[in-house]
Structures are given as C-alpha cells and as structure tokens.
Motif scaffolding. Structure first.
Motif, PDB file in Angstrom:
ATOM      1  N   ILE A 180       2.591  -0.351   3.782  1.00  5.88           N
ATOM      2  CA  ILE A 180       3.246   0.347   2.663  1.00  5.88           C
ATOM      3  C   ILE A 180       3.726  -0.666   1.641  1.00  5.88           C
ATOM      4  O   ILE A 180       3.632  -0.449   0.433  1.00  5.88           O
ATOM      5  CB  ILE A 180       4.403   1.228   3.171  1.00  5.88           C
ATOM      6  CG1 ILE A 180       3.862   2.408   3.973  1.00  5.88           C
ATOM      7  CG2 ILE A 180       5.257   1.727   2.005  1.00  5.88           C
ATOM      8  CD1 ILE A 180       4.919   3.223   4.681  1.00  5.88           C
ATOM      9  N   ASN A 181       4.207  -1.802   2.106  1.00  3.88           N
ATOM     10  CA  ASN A 181       4.676  -2.864   1.206  1.00  3.88           C
ATOM     11  C   ASN A 181       3.567  -3.803   0.768  1.00  3.88           C
ATOM     12  O   ASN A 181       3.815  -4.761   0.038  1.00  3.88           O
ATOM     13  CB  ASN A 181       5.790  -3.683   1.871  1.00  3.88           C
ATOM     14  CG  ASN A 181       7.108  -2.964   1.861  1.00  3.88           C
ATOM     15  OD1 ASN A 181       7.313  -2.047   1.075  1.00  3.88           O
ATOM     16  ND2 ASN A 181       7.996  -3.360   2.735  1.00  3.88           N
ATOM     17  N   GLY A 182       2.361  -3.584   1.246  1.00  3.66           N
ATOM     18  CA  GLY A 182       1.249  -4.458   0.877  1.00  3.66           C
ATOM     19  C   GLY A 182       1.225  -5.758   1.652  1.00  3.66           C
ATOM     20  O   GLY A 182       0.592  -6.722   1.240  1.00  3.66           O
ATOM     21  N   GLU A 183       1.917  -5.805   2.775  1.00  4.33           N
ATOM     22  CA  GLU A 183       1.978  -6.999   3.624  1.00  4.33           C
ATOM     23  C   GLU A 183       0.951  -6.865   4.742  1.00  4.33           C
ATOM     24  O   GLU A 183       0.785  -5.794   5.310  1.00  4.33           O
ATOM     25  CB  GLU A 183       3.353  -7.151   4.267  1.00  4.33           C
ATOM     26  CG  GLU A 183       4.478  -7.391   3.298  1.00  4.33           C
ATOM     27  CD  GLU A 183       4.629  -8.851   2.927  1.00  4.33           C
ATOM     28  OE1 GLU A 183       4.083  -9.706   3.621  1.00  4.33           O
ATOM     29  OE2 GLU A 183       5.310  -9.108   1.946  1.00  4.33           O
ATOM     30  N   ASN A 184       0.269  -7.934   5.075  1.00  2.00           N
ATOM     31  CA  ASN A 184      -0.593  -7.921   6.252  1.00  2.00           C
ATOM     32  C   ASN A 184      -0.600  -9.274   6.952  1.00  2.00           C
ATOM     33  O   ASN A 184      -1.443  -9.536   7.776  1.00  2.00           O
ATOM     34  CB  ASN A 184      -2.023  -7.476   5.891  1.00  2.00           C
ATOM     35  CG  ASN A 184      -2.663  -8.389   4.869  1.00  2.00           C
ATOM     36  OD1 ASN A 184      -2.087  -9.393   4.469  1.00  2.00           O
ATOM     37  ND2 ASN A 184      -3.847  -8.031   4.433  1.00  2.00           N
ATOM     38  N   ARG A 185       0.370 -10.112   6.630  1.00  3.65           N
ATOM     39  CA  ARG A 185       0.474 -11.421   7.271  1.00  3.65           C
ATOM     40  C   ARG A 185       1.208 -11.293   8.590  1.00  3.65           C
ATOM     41  O   ARG A 185       2.238 -10.632   8.674  1.00  3.65           O
ATOM     42  CB  ARG A 185       1.208 -12.394   6.351  1.00  3.65           C
ATOM     43  CG  ARG A 185       0.461 -12.645   5.038  1.00  3.65           C
ATOM     44  CD  ARG A 185       1.220 -13.552   4.142  1.00  3.65           C
ATOM     45  NE  ARG A 185       2.415 -12.824   3.699  1.00  3.65           N
ATOM     46  CZ  ARG A 185       3.459 -13.396   3.135  1.00  3.65           C
ATOM     47  NH1 ARG A 185       3.477 -14.691   2.960  1.00  3.65           N
ATOM     48  NH2 ARG A 185       4.487 -12.688   2.751  1.00  3.65           N
ATOM     49  N   THR A 186       0.692 -11.920   9.601  1.00  8.74           N
ATOM     50  CA  THR A 186       1.300 -11.805  10.922  1.00  8.74           C
ATOM     51  C   THR A 186       2.649 -12.515  11.022  1.00  8.74           C
ATOM     52  O   THR A 186       3.461 -12.157  11.870  1.00  8.74           O
ATOM     53  CB  THR A 186       0.354 -12.352  12.005  1.00  8.74           C
ATOM     54  OG1 THR A 186       0.000 -13.694  11.674  1.00  8.74           O
ATOM     55  CG2 THR A 186      -0.892 -11.506  12.123  1.00  8.74           C
ATOM     56  N   GLU A 187       2.908 -13.490  10.154  1.00 17.06           N
ATOM     57  CA  GLU A 187       4.201 -14.177  10.234  1.00 17.06           C
ATOM     58  C   GLU A 187       5.339 -13.279   9.756  1.00 17.06           C
ATOM     59  O   GLU A 187       6.497 -13.516  10.082  1.00 17.06           O
ATOM     60  CB  GLU A 187       4.190 -15.498   9.456  1.00 17.06           C
ATOM     61  CG  GLU A 187       3.931 -15.372   7.976  1.00 17.06           C
ATOM     62  CD  GLU A 187       2.482 -15.569   7.600  1.00 17.06           C
ATOM     63  OE1 GLU A 187       2.211 -15.598   6.389  1.00 17.06           O
ATOM     64  OE2 GLU A 187       1.630 -15.685   8.478  1.00 17.06           O
ATOM     65  N   GLN A 188       5.034 -12.229   9.001  1.00 19.26           N
ATOM     66  CA  GLN A 188       6.061 -11.290   8.557  1.00 19.26           C
ATOM     67  C   GLN A 188       6.379 -10.237   9.619  1.00 19.26           C
ATOM     68  O   GLN A 188       7.388  -9.559   9.540  1.00 19.26           O
ATOM     69  CB  GLN A 188       5.593 -10.575   7.277  1.00 19.26           C
ATOM     70  CG  GLN A 188       5.573 -11.443   6.060  1.00 19.26           C
ATOM     71  CD  GLN A 188       6.978 -11.765   5.593  1.00 19.26           C
ATOM     72  OE1 GLN A 188       7.940 -11.051   5.891  1.00 19.26           O
ATOM     73  NE2 GLN A 188       7.104 -12.858   4.876  1.00 19.26           N
ATOM     74  N   GLU A 189       5.533 -10.121  10.621  1.00 21.15           N
ATOM     75  CA  GLU A 189       5.684  -9.066  11.627  1.00 21.15           C
ATOM     76  C   GLU A 189       7.008  -9.172  12.382  1.00 21.15           C
ATOM     77  O   GLU A 189       7.662  -8.159  12.654  1.00 21.15           O
ATOM     78  CB  GLU A 189       4.510  -9.118  12.600  1.00 21.15           C
ATOM     79  CG  GLU A 189       4.333  -7.859  13.380  1.00 21.15           C
ATOM     80  CD  GLU A 189       3.014  -7.837  14.126  1.00 21.15           C
ATOM     81  OE1 GLU A 189       3.028  -7.350  15.264  1.00 21.15           O
ATOM     82  OE2 GLU A 189       1.992  -8.299  13.578  1.00 21.15           O
ATOM     83  N   ALA A 190       7.430 -10.359  12.706  1.00 18.63           N
ATOM     84  CA  ALA A 190       8.702 -10.537  13.425  1.00 18.63           C
ATOM     85  C   ALA A 190       9.882 -10.086  12.567  1.00 18.63           C
ATOM     86  O   ALA A 190      10.830  -9.468  13.071  1.00 18.63           O
ATOM     87  CB  ALA A 190       8.874 -12.000  13.828  1.00 18.63           C
ATOM     88  N   HIS A 191       9.814 -10.369  11.279  1.00 18.43           N
ATOM     89  CA  HIS A 191      10.879  -9.930  10.363  1.00 18.43           C
ATOM     90  C   HIS A 191      10.950  -8.404  10.325  1.00 18.43           C
ATOM     91  O   HIS A 191      12.038  -7.821  10.416  1.00 18.43           O
ATOM     92  CB  HIS A 191      10.628 -10.499   8.966  1.00 18.43           C
ATOM     93  CG  HIS A 191      11.625 -10.042   7.953  1.00 18.43           C
ATOM     94  ND1 HIS A 191      12.923 -10.465   7.956  1.00 18.43           N
ATOM     95  CD2 HIS A 191      11.507  -9.181   6.910  1.00 18.43           C
ATOM     96  CE1 HIS A 191      13.569  -9.899   6.950  1.00 18.43           C
ATOM     97  NE2 HIS A 191      12.731  -9.108   6.310  1.00 18.43           N
ATOM     98  N   TYR A 192       9.812  -7.751  10.210  1.00 22.52           N
ATOM     99  CA  TYR A 192       9.773  -6.288  10.181  1.00 22.52           C
ATOM    100  C   TYR A 192      10.264  -5.707  11.505  1.00 22.52           C
ATOM    101  O   TYR A 192      11.008  -4.728  11.516  1.00 22.52           O
ATOM    102  CB  TYR A 192       8.354  -5.790   9.890  1.00 22.52           C
ATOM    103  CG  TYR A 192       8.038  -5.751   8.416  1.00 22.52           C
ATOM    104  CD1 TYR A 192       8.032  -4.553   7.719  1.00 22.52           C
ATOM    105  CD2 TYR A 192       7.753  -6.912   7.707  1.00 22.52           C
ATOM    106  CE1 TYR A 192       7.743  -4.504   6.371  1.00 22.52           C
ATOM    107  CE2 TYR A 192       7.469  -6.879   6.367  1.00 22.52           C
ATOM    108  CZ  TYR A 192       7.460  -5.678   5.699  1.00 22.52           C
ATOM    109  OH  TYR A 192       7.189  -5.629   4.362  1.00 22.52           O
TER     110      TYR A 192
END
Length: 113
Positions: free
Chosen positions: A15-27
């Motif tokens: 939904i936010n246009g993110e697909n980087r795996t390093e952001q997954e922990a933050h989400y």
C-alpha cells in the motif's frame, strides 16, 4: 496481542509502495502499536481475542499503512529550510487520515452525572 501475518505485512507494505525486505521488521513492529490505536479510536476490537485473529477491513489497512508512512517522516515533514538547515515535523497524525476509520467506529455510551 495482535501479531501481523506475513501476508498482512506484505500487503500493507505494498500500500505504501514498499517492497524492501529491510523495512519488513519496522512494519512488523509498528503494526501492533498502530492497531491498538485503531481499536481505541474506533471502540472496536475487530474480533481480536486470544483465540481468534482479528479481521482487518481495507480502510483500517490503509490507515495503518499511511500512519507508518507518516511516522517514517516521509509525509510528516511540514517545513524545511536550506539556509541554516531547519526542519519541522508534524507529531500528530493528520485528521484526514482518520476518515478511513469513520465507517468502523462504534458508538460509546457514557453515563451522565
């Protein structure tokens, strides 16, 4: 406590246009916190209990995604100066974000004294 599934995390990231795996922990960290805020704001548990997982509607998912984006300071930046480097950030979620939750609010009754 709400624990997002892998599919929910990926959906909200998209939904936010993110697909980087390093952001997954933050989400994964932010989603339970924001969901608690949504439950309090809407006076609705969305079926969340110890035995059943909550059913999160689309408007709530959009709110959660945009709240995470806001707290990443992509949209929270209010002012920026280049001369002597001055930044100003909004610290509260914009009221327009709460429009996504309007359909899921339950009425609260309070006793008058």
């Amino acid at each position: 406590m709400y624990r997002p599934t892998d599919e929910e995390v990926k959906e909200i990231m998209l939904i936010n246009g993110e697909n980087r795996t390093e952001q997954e922990a933050h989400y994964r960290t932010m989603l339970p916190l924001i969901f608690d805020h949504v439950k309090e704001e809407c006076n609705n548990t969305f079926g969340d209990s110890e035995t059943t997982a909550p059913v999160i509607p689309g408007g709530v998912k959009i709110f959660m995604a945009k709240a995470i984006e806001f707290y990443q300071n992509k949209t929270g930046l209010r002012n920026r100066s280049m001369g002597s480097v001055s930044y100003s950030f909004e610290s509260e979620l914009p009221r327009s974000l709460y429009n996504n939750l309007r359909a899921y609010r339950k009425v609260r009754f309070r006793a008058q004294r």
